[in-house]
Structures are given as structure tokens and as C-alpha cells.
Design a protein around this motif. Structure first.
Motif, PDB file in Angstrom:
ATOM      1  N   ARG A 199       0.909  -1.081   0.112  1.00  0.00           N
ATOM      2  CA  ARG A 199       0.038   0.080  -0.065  1.00  0.00           C
ATOM      3  C   ARG A 199       0.823   1.400   0.010  1.00  0.00           C
ATOM      4  O   ARG A 199       1.850   1.092   0.477  1.00  0.00           O
ATOM      5  CB  ARG A 199      -1.207   0.053   1.140  1.00  0.00           C
ATOM      6  N   ARG A 200       0.408   2.291  -0.676  1.00  0.00           N
ATOM      7  CA  ARG A 200       1.240   3.458  -0.602  1.00  0.00           C
ATOM      8  C   ARG A 200       1.307   4.037   0.753  1.00  0.00           C
ATOM      9  O   ARG A 200      -0.092   4.403   1.319  1.00  0.00           O
ATOM     10  CB  ARG A 200       0.979   4.683  -1.651  1.00  0.00           C
ATOM     11  N   GLY A 201       1.994   4.608   1.443  1.00  0.00           N
ATOM     12  CA  GLY A 201       2.038   5.234   2.615  1.00  0.00           C
ATOM     13  C   GLY A 201       1.726   6.740   2.426  1.00  0.00           C
ATOM     14  O   GLY A 201       1.594   7.290   1.280  1.00  0.00           O
ATOM     15  N   ARG A 206       5.984  11.557   6.602  1.00  0.00           N
ATOM     16  CA  ARG A 206       5.906  11.042   7.787  1.00  0.00           C
ATOM     17  C   ARG A 206       6.512  11.654   8.852  1.00  0.00           C
ATOM     18  O   ARG A 206       7.744  12.424   8.591  1.00  0.00           O
ATOM     19  CB  ARG A 206       6.321   9.612   7.844  1.00  0.00           C
ATOM     20  N   GLU A 217       8.479  12.081  12.874  1.00  0.00           N
ATOM     21  CA  GLU A 217       8.769  11.124  14.190  1.00  0.00           C
ATOM     22  C   GLU A 217       9.065  12.285  15.279  1.00  0.00           C
ATOM     23  O   GLU A 217       9.694  13.235  14.869  1.00  0.00           O
ATOM     24  CB  GLU A 217       9.868  10.290  13.929  1.00  0.00           C
ATOM     25  N   GLU A 253      14.022  14.341  19.802  1.00  0.00           N
ATOM     26  CA  GLU A 253      14.529  14.234  21.283  1.00  0.00           C
ATOM     27  C   GLU A 253      14.535  15.721  21.878  1.00  0.00           C
ATOM     28  O   GLU A 253      14.285  15.804  22.922  1.00  0.00           O
ATOM     29  CB  GLU A 253      15.738  13.534  21.196  1.00  0.00           C
ATOM     30  N   ARG A 269       9.765  16.186  13.507  1.00  0.00           N
ATOM     31  CA  ARG A 269      10.511  16.128  12.292  1.00  0.00           C
ATOM     32  C   ARG A 269      10.055  15.246  11.112  1.00  0.00           C
ATOM     33  O   ARG A 269       9.807  14.013  11.319  1.00  0.00           O
ATOM     34  CB  ARG A 269      11.972  15.794  12.597  1.00  0.00           C
ATOM     35  N   VAL A 286      10.251  12.963   8.230  1.00  0.00           N
ATOM     36  CA  VAL A 286      11.284  11.722   7.873  1.00  0.00           C
ATOM     37  C   VAL A 286      11.065  11.585   6.196  1.00  0.00           C
ATOM     38  O   VAL A 286      10.103  11.260   5.785  1.00  0.00           O
ATOM     39  CB  VAL A 286      10.757  10.381   8.348  1.00  0.00           C
ATOM     40  N   ARG A 287      12.214  11.747   5.437  1.00  0.00           N
ATOM     41  CA  ARG A 287      12.205  11.432   4.088  1.00  0.00           C
ATOM     42  C   ARG A 287      11.269  11.979   3.355  1.00  0.00           C
ATOM     43  O   ARG A 287      10.067  11.645   3.262  1.00  0.00           O
ATOM     44  CB  ARG A 287      12.525   9.760   3.928  1.00  0.00           C
TER      45      ARG A 287
END
Lengths: 522, 360
Positions: B5-7, B11, B13, B16, B357, B359-360
Motif C-alpha cells: 500500500r502507498r503510505g 511521515r 517522528e 529528542e 521532524r 522523515v524522508r
């Protein structure tokens, strides 16, 4: 569910199940995983060792899709045994690919039944009744096959910790896990329960499951695992078959510096520091009852309390921390009544306290290191002038403590949340011991810490003992108790046994007392 | 294996630690984004967008008069913003600044419109009495919800929010009953403050009054208290980690009661300042939602007392500017509410993005 391996599985179960290639993850300046390669074969139990902060949990979180790796890839065998890349960053896909994880802190809802917990999220949207019948049948088969015995209709809240863990494992298997990751699974178990878990895992592995077993207990890993991988500073530094490596070699690989266990001198117990008699705490939601607890802690001794989590340690610690007032009973501190009015008056009376949960109770993560060093004494006259903080004085004091107790931080001005677990604990111990308390309550002081930090904490506790402080040590780590305590009592269902002299206490005996199978030490 | 499936395209995360530069820039970015987003409804309303923004700027900051209007509008907002900021710092969710403001104003006219012979007292004491009375009234009114939460665990969001209506109805009852001005020809309006109790104007031909320096001084004082006092230390610890604060010996219950009194007092003061500095008497339309706007102000300021001043000026400028733009272009003056609401949403989003942040 565990299925026999596909057609091309070779004999000996050596077909690869999981492969990590060059997994790298960076958090800001910190390299959490540095090009880690890892292989797991079918039917293999792999021990993943490393200090706290070595990158074990990060690596497994990447595998399970909680984090996405910066580079590198993960391959998981499909049902035919062919390795296929697993796109990162999605727990759903990790699950679908057959990766199951049992977390250190179980993710179960107390009010659901076992069967509901296991099937949660897998029920078909339509015709749920039929789904439920199927689910029960499948789960029953799974239980019979694996020996993971739990009452299917009991509420999670009524289960023991060992049983909850079995539910977590069942949950993973039910969802078709072929790779099972367990994060510090024995931290909450008695020696007997840990044995049973080990047997279960061996059984599962013999049926083709691949197991990754994360732990910091070397004996356990060597006894259970086929192969051991050691991580240090995010890198894989050692990989060996478990029967070709010694405990000492592994310990050295984990810490890259020799760790000296502190020497324990013969103690000279003196007068009674703390005496509890007939202390009772009633059961309430979220509170463990205490039933007629009596104990006396002497000057210059470490009085250890063993027990499985949830048997009253929390309440015992809370009573002696000043955050819980017992329903009845007496406590005396060096012959006078226990100070009323909460923790501040305990601090004034020379009681030091190390809380069980350092993140929730020990430090305020958003406040600085120096503020956390001062937090217990900020109300006292020495810390203020006309209601204003003596900032310079407090900062100087914190700098002294940090130096003296080797708390590693970028400075006392950084938020305490930046500290590693071990340094956080050193900071808490520093602020407590600096006042030279006559009585020290240490609740799970080394839980989750690495070997180096544990040795340091142990040394500090033994120093305080040598100075004449009476120490009550609550811990689930029996090795720690046997190493440190002068006398050991066991708490079970809110009742505290009479103390055993350390010479009379053995792992086996304590384990039996912890499960209530031997009533008392008499 | 299931078909791929395509996400989602992006995204996130958790970081810290929030980078300080990003955290500092977040409010600015949020404000710019909010102004940008407001272009859509403005365009739909048929206003020439660039002209509209120019008019907002001109109407709020374009002349000495406009600046004066903005600053006098900002004065109560600083106080309600501080009230909310200090409460939120301690994780005491005071949504009741509006009601506390009205009760403060009621207390101000109760003591300041003839109850005491303030005219005969030394200069400034009249003002001080009126202001203290209002702070006291607001503070006491906030103690109730705080006590209920400590004693019974009653959610203060609900109690403070609902008490706003209780306060407003009570003020209405007083203004149509015992405290009605006999000279008001039946309007629900209090007797005017005695002249000695009024806050003097700062400049000629401007409505900016002594309430502004008072509010600024309080912002500075609160900043200092939070940073450098034992009480401020305890407030921060109680808010950030109540369990740790309690374990360390901080009496978090007392701290929360103190914060509640302070917070309610600041909101009450906003009411008195508005009456004594601008209106002179109390009516039921004293506040166009200053208490609620205080929540926006405090959030935009990231709960920093000095930031509250800037945020209050911004919100006031939007209100004043949008009002004047609305009149010039014949667009509804609700544009101001829209921009302020958008800023709040953007700020909340920015706050989230500071902690996450991509991600990719």
C-alpha cells in the motif's frame, strides 16, 4: 501462526528469516545505530546485548517500524522463505511481514479479556460473531501448540505479570509473527518464571520461530541464546555463538572499559533507624495494599526487600517517601514519630529517598540539571533569600555534585531530560546523599541501567552504609540484593516476611518466597 | 504478504529536543501563515487582498492615533494573556478569564463609585484600592474551581468555562438591580467610577492610559518571578512534572491554589483597568472576549510573560486594523476574529511541528 518453513527450507532450519543491512540512524548529533548488520535464521534465538543507550531499542524500533532508518535496509522472509525488503517506518507493515514485538512495558488494557486483547484490531469488520468463534478456535489451538497457558476469558487486570507476558507473546503469534522480539522480558519475572519463559521460547524456536532476545543479564543470554550480538555506541562490536564466548568477554565488549564490582566490607550495624510496626494500607484503585508490615532497619546496614512487582513495594516505598499516609500502624525514625507533612519534612529530618520511577518522580525533565539538583531543598532557607532563588549558589552546588558524582552532562544548564538513565540516577543519588541522610530509601535504584552505572550506584550505596546510614533497598533484581543486602525480607501480597540473613538467602529460596510458596523464613 | 500500500507522502517522528531557533521562530511563522490563509476568505468576500492587508497595517500601526488604539486595545489583553500564561504554566487550565474579568470590573465599580470617599484620599490610593479589589475578586473566583479540582478531581476546564456564564449573568443581575446607575435611564449600567479612581491618560489625544505601563510592569514582574523566585520554581516544577514535584517535597496543592489566585487576579485586574482607564463605568459589553483572547495571546507567546506583551500587541493590532479595513472595504469585521483564530490554529500546528521532524 507458526507455519512449517516453505519448500526450499534446508535442513537444520538455517534458512534466513530476517536480515538487517547497514542500518543507520542518527538523532541529531547522536549516532544511535551505525551501519548495523544482523542476521536471524529460522529456529534461532539471538541474544542482543548492550548497555543502555547502545542502540538496542532503537534498532528494534526501526525493525518494528516505530522509526525509519536513515539508511540501510531490512529484509524479512516471506512465507515461502524468500527475503523481501520491508519498507520502514510502518508498524502495520512490520506486523504484516511477520515481525512481532513484546515490549518491556506491556501494552495491554486492564479491562479487556485475554481473548479480546489478543484479537484486538484483527476482527473482521463484518460478522464479528463469526470472527469471534474462529478467533477462539485459533487461539485455543495456538495455546495448545505452544504451551502458553493463560485463561482466555480472564480480564488482563486479574493476571499476573508472567501471564500478561504470555498474552503479549500470544498476541504476536496470533498475528502470524515469524520473528519475535522481546525487550528485557525477564526484568519483571521471578527466577522460576524466567525459567519457564526460557522453556517456552526454546519450544517456539524449535517450531521455526526466530527470536531476538534483548537483555542485559549475561547469564540468562548465554543460557538461552544460540548466538549473541553485542552493540556498543550504536555499532555491532561482537558477534559469537553462545557456546564459544564467556561472560567476561561479553561484559568487556559491552562496556569497552573494565568494570570493577564494588567491594563490600563487613558491616557494623548499629541502632535502629527506622521501625515500622503493623503498618497497613488499604487496597484502592491503582494502589497496592500493605498488610501488617513490620520491619526495622539498622544503622550501617542495607535491608533488602525482594518481591515480584505489584506485591506492595510501591506502597511501601510511597509510605517511606512521604507521599502516602498509611491507614494504621506506627513508624518511628530514630526513636521518634515519623515526620508528618510530606516529603519536605522527611528531607528536613534526614531521610533520603530515591524514587522507583526516575522519569516520573525523580526529575523534572524540562527543568535544568541544577534545578533538579536543588529541587528537594529549594524551600529550605539555605537555597533562598527573601523568596528569591540563590541562583549562583545553587548552580555552584550543582556543579560540585555533578563533578563529585561523575554525572555526565553538557553542563548544569541543560534540561535533565537530556541525561541518560544512568546519569539521571547518579544526579538523584547525588542530591540525596549530599545531605548525608541517616536513612535512605532506594526503590529499584538500578532498574534499566547499564553495567557501569550499576556498579557506580552500588558503590555509592555501600559508601553510605559504611558511613552509618540505614538503607532500605527495594529491588526486583535478586542478584543485586544478594550482592548488597545484609538482611533480606520478601514481600508477597502486601505482607513482608521476616528477614533472612544474607547467608541464608538463596535465589531458589527467595524465588519460592516471592511466589508465596514458602510462607516465611522461619 | 499483503499487496503494497502507498503510505502517506510525509511521515513524522518525534525529536529528542526542540531546536531553540525553530521554537523561537514558530510564532512568527504561524502569524505569517495565518495572515496568508486569511487571504482566502478575504478574496471570497470580494476584497482586493493587497489593499486589505495594507489597510489593516495602516489602521493598526499607520498613525499615532492608530498605534494608540492598538496599545489601548492591547492593555487588557496583556493582563488576560498573563492570567492564562501563568495558569497554563502550572497546567491549571483556566478558561475562565472572561468571567474573572467581569467580576474584577464589578468589584472595581463596587468600591470605586462612591462606596468610599475616594476623592478625599491621597492621590493614587484610590486607584490602588480599586485595582486591588478587582484583583481580589478575580482571584477568589478562580480559587473555587482550583479547590474543586484538588479536592474532588473536578475538571477545571469545565468549571471555569461554565463559570464565565455564571459571572456574566451575575454581573447582569447586579447591573439591572442593586448596582444600576439611577441616572442611566434604565440601561443596565453601573454608576461611574469617581474621578480619583480613574487611571489617567498617558498622552493627550490618545486613549492609552496608565493601565499599559501597569500591565507591562506586571509582565516583567511575572517573568522574573517565574525565573528567579522559589514560587516560580515550584510553579514550573508543578506544571512540568507534578509527580516529581510532589515527590521532591513541593506542596503542589498550595502551589496550584496560589497560581489560581494569581491567574484570576490578573484577569480581574484586566476588568478594572478597562473600566478605570477607558470606559469609566461597567456595562455588559465591557469585554469583546478579552478573556478568551487571552488564551490565544498566551499560546502565541508560548506561555512566556514577555512574549505575552508581543502577542497581545499583535492580536490587538489585528482587531484594530481589521476593524478599520472592514469599514473601508465594507467587509465584515469578523475578519479580525478569523485571523486571530487562524493564528491560534497555526501556532498550535507550529508547536507540534517544532516537536516533530519530517522523515524522508
Amino acid at each position: 501462526m507458526i507455519e512449517p518453513s516453505g519448500g526450499d527450507a534446508r535442513e537444520g532450519g538455517a534458512s534466513p528469516l530476517l536480515r538487517l543491512e547497514g542500518v543507520t540512524k542518527r538523532f541529531g548529533a547522536l549516532l544511535a545505530n551505525d551501519a548495523v548488520d544482523l542476521d536471524l535464521a529460522q529456529g534461532e534465538i539471538l541474544g542482543l546485548l548492550g548497555e543502555n543507550g547502545a542502540g538496542k531499542t532503537t534498532l528494534m524500533n526501526i525493525l518494528f517500524g516505530h522509526y525509519a532508518a536513515d539508511s540501510g535496509r531490512i529484509l524479512v522472509a516471506d512465507r515461502r522463505g524468500r527475503l523481501r525488503p520491508l519498507p520502514g517506518g510502518s508498524p502495520g507493515r512490520a506486523l504484516a511481514a511477520g515481525v512481532g514485538m513484546v515490549h518491556q512495558h506491556f501494552a495491554l488494557a486492564a479491562n479487556l479479556s485475554v481473548i479480546e486483547s489478543v484479537t484486538l484490531g484483527t476482527e473482521p469488520l463484518f460478522r464479528p460473531w463469526q470472527g469471534r468463534r474462529d478467533a477462539r478456535r485459533r487461539l485455543r489451538t495456538l495455546v495448545d501448540e505452544t504451551g502458553l497457558d493463560v485463561p482466555l476469558d480472564a480480564a488482563i487486570g486479574a493476571l499476573s505479570v508472567g501471564e500478561r507476558q504470555r498474552v503479549e507473546i500470544l498476541k504476536a503469534l496470533y498475528r502470524g509473527a515469524r520473528v519475535l522480539v522481546l525487550d528485557e522480558p525477564t526484568a519483571v519475572l521471578t527466577p522460576q518464571q524466567a525459567e519457564r519463559l526460557a522453556d517456552t521460547l526454546r519450544g517456539l524456536a524449535s517450531r521455526g520461530l526466530g527470536v531476538v532476545f534483548i537483555s542485559h543479564k549475561l547469564d540468562e543470554v548465554l543460557a538461552l541464546c544460540d548466538r549473541v550480538v553485542v552493540l556498543r555506541h550504536g555499532q555491532k562490536v561482537r558477534e559469537a555463538a553462545a557456546d564459544r564466548v564467556t561472560k567476561a568477554e561479553l561484559a568487556e565488549a559491552m562496556v569497552d572499559r573494565p568494570v570493577q564490582a564494588p567491594t563490600r566490607l563487613r558491616g557494623q550495624p548499629g541502632a535502629v533507624v527506622v521501625e515500622m510496626s503493623a503498618v497497613r494500607v488499604g487496597a484502592a484503585p491503582g494502589r497496592e495494599p500493605l498488610d501488617d508490615v513490620r520491619l526495622s532497619v539498622l544503622e550501617g546496614e542495607i535491608f533488602g526487600v525482594a518481591g515480584i512487582a505489584g506485591n506492595g513495594q510501591r506502597s511501601l516505598a510511597a509510605v517511606l517517601s512521604g507521599t502516602l499516609v498509611p491507614d494504621s500502624g506506627q513508624i518511628r525514625l530514630r526513636g521518634v514519630a515519623w515526620p508528618k507533612g510530606g516529603p519536605l519534612n522527611l528531607t528536613r529530618a534526614g531521610v533520603g529517598r530515591v524514587p522507583e520511577d526516575r522519569h516520573a518522580e525523580g526529575v523534572v525533565g524540562a527543568m535544568t540539571v541544577w534545578e533538579n539538583a536543588a529541587i528537594e531543598t529549594v524551600r529550605l532557607r539555605a537555597s533562598q533569600r527573601l523568596g528569591l532563588l540563590r541562583r549562583r549558589h545553587l548552580i555552584d552546588d550543582a556543579e560540585r555534585l555533578v563533578r563529585l558524582h561523575d554525572v555526565r552532562c553538557r553542563g548544569v544548564d541543560v534540561p535533565a531530560s537530556e541525561l541518560s538513565g544512568g546519569n539521571m540516577q547518579k544526579l538523584i543519588l547525588a542530591r540525596v546523599l549530599d545531605r548525608e541522610p541517616r536513612f535512605l530509601l532506594a526503590a529499584q535504584p538500578t532498574r534499566g541501567l547499564d553495567i557501569g552505572a550499576v556498579a557506580e550506584i552500588h558503590r555509592r550505596l555501600l559508601e553510605a552504609r559504611a558511613r552509618g546510614a540505614g538503607i532500605l533497598l527495594l529491588t526486583e533484581d535478586l542478584d543485586e540484593l544478594l550482592q548488597l543486602a545484609d538482611r533480606i525480607a520478601v514481600i508477597h501480597r502486601g505482607r513482608l516476611s521476616r528477614p533472612l540473613a544474607r547467608e541464608a538467602a538463596t535465589l531458589r529460596r527467595l524465588g519460592l518466597m516471592m511466589t508465596g510458596q514458602v510462607a516465611d523464613a522461619a | 504478504m499483503r499487496p503494497e500500500r502507498r503510505g502517506p507522502p510525509i511521515r513524522f517522528e518525534r525529536r529528542e529536543a526542540a531546536p531553540p531557533l525553530l521554537a523561537a521562530l514558530a510564532p512568527l511563522v504561524a502569524v505569517v501563515a495565518a495572515l496568508g490563509l486569511a487571504a482566502i476568505p478575504l478574496a471570497l468576500a470580494g476584497a482586493p487582498i493587497l489593499d486589505a492587508y495594507a489597510l489593516i497595517l495602516k489602521g493598526s500601526l499607520g498613525s499615532a492615533f492608530a498605534i494608540g488604539e492598538t496599545l489601548s486595545r492591547a492593555t487588557p489583553l496583556v493582563l488576560t494573556g498573563l492570567a492564562v500564561a501563568i495558569a497554563f504554566r502550572a497546567r491549571l487550565w483556566n478558561i475562565g478569564a472572561e468571567g474573572q474579568l467581569y467580576l474584577g470590573a464589578l468589584a472595581a465599580v463596587a468600591v470605586g463609585s462612591g462606596f468610599f470617599p475616594l476623592d478625599t484620599w491621597p492621590p493614587w490610593t484610590a486607584c490602588a484600592v480599586v485595582l486591588l479589589a478587582s484583583a481580589f475578586a478575580g482571584g477568589l473566583f478562580m480559587l473555587g474551581p482550583a479547590w474543586l479540582r484538588l479536592r474532588f478531581g473536578v475538571d477545571e476546564v469545565v468549571t471555569t468555562l461554565l463559570l464565565n456564564f455564571v459571572a456574566l449573568l451575575f454581573v447582569g443581575m447586579m447591573l439591572e438591580g442593586p448596582m444600576q446607575d439611577p441616572m442611566s435611564l434604565g440601561w443596565p449600567q453601573s454608576a461611574p467610577l469617581l474621578e480619583a479612581a480613574e487611571l489617567p491618560r498617558l498622552f493627550a489625544r490618545s486613549r492609552v492610559h496608565w493601565g499599559l505601563p501597569l500591565a507591562l510592569a506586571l509582565a516583567l514582574a511575572l517573568w522574573f518571578v517565574l525565573r528567579g523566585s522559589v514560587f516560580g520554581f515550584e510553579v514550573r516544577a508543578t506544571g512540568e512534572a507534578p509527580a516529581a514535584a510532589r515527590f521532591a517535597g513541593i506542596r503542589t496543592g498550595r502551589v496550584l491554589l496560589g497560581v489560581a489566585f494569581l491567574s484570576g487576579g490578573l484577569a480581574g485586574l484586566a476588568g478594572a483597568v478597562e473600566v478605570a482607564g477607558l470606559k469609566g463605568y461597567l456595562t455588559l459589553d465591557l469585554s469583546p472576549g478579552y478573556g478568551y483572547a487571552g488564551i490565544v495571546v498566551a499560546t502565541l507567546a508560548r506561555l512566556n510573560p514577555l512574549g505575552v506583551v508581543l502577542a497581545a500587541v499583535f492580536v490587538a493590532a489585528v482587531f484594530v486594523g481589521a476593524d478599520s479595513m472592514g469599514r473601508a472595504l465594507d467587509v465584515s469585521s469578523y475578519t479580525a476574529n478569523l485571523i486571530v483564530a487562524l493564528s491560534l490554529l497555526c501556532m498550535l500546528l507550529a508547536g507540534l511541528l517544532v516537536r516533530l521532524r519530517p522523515v524522508r
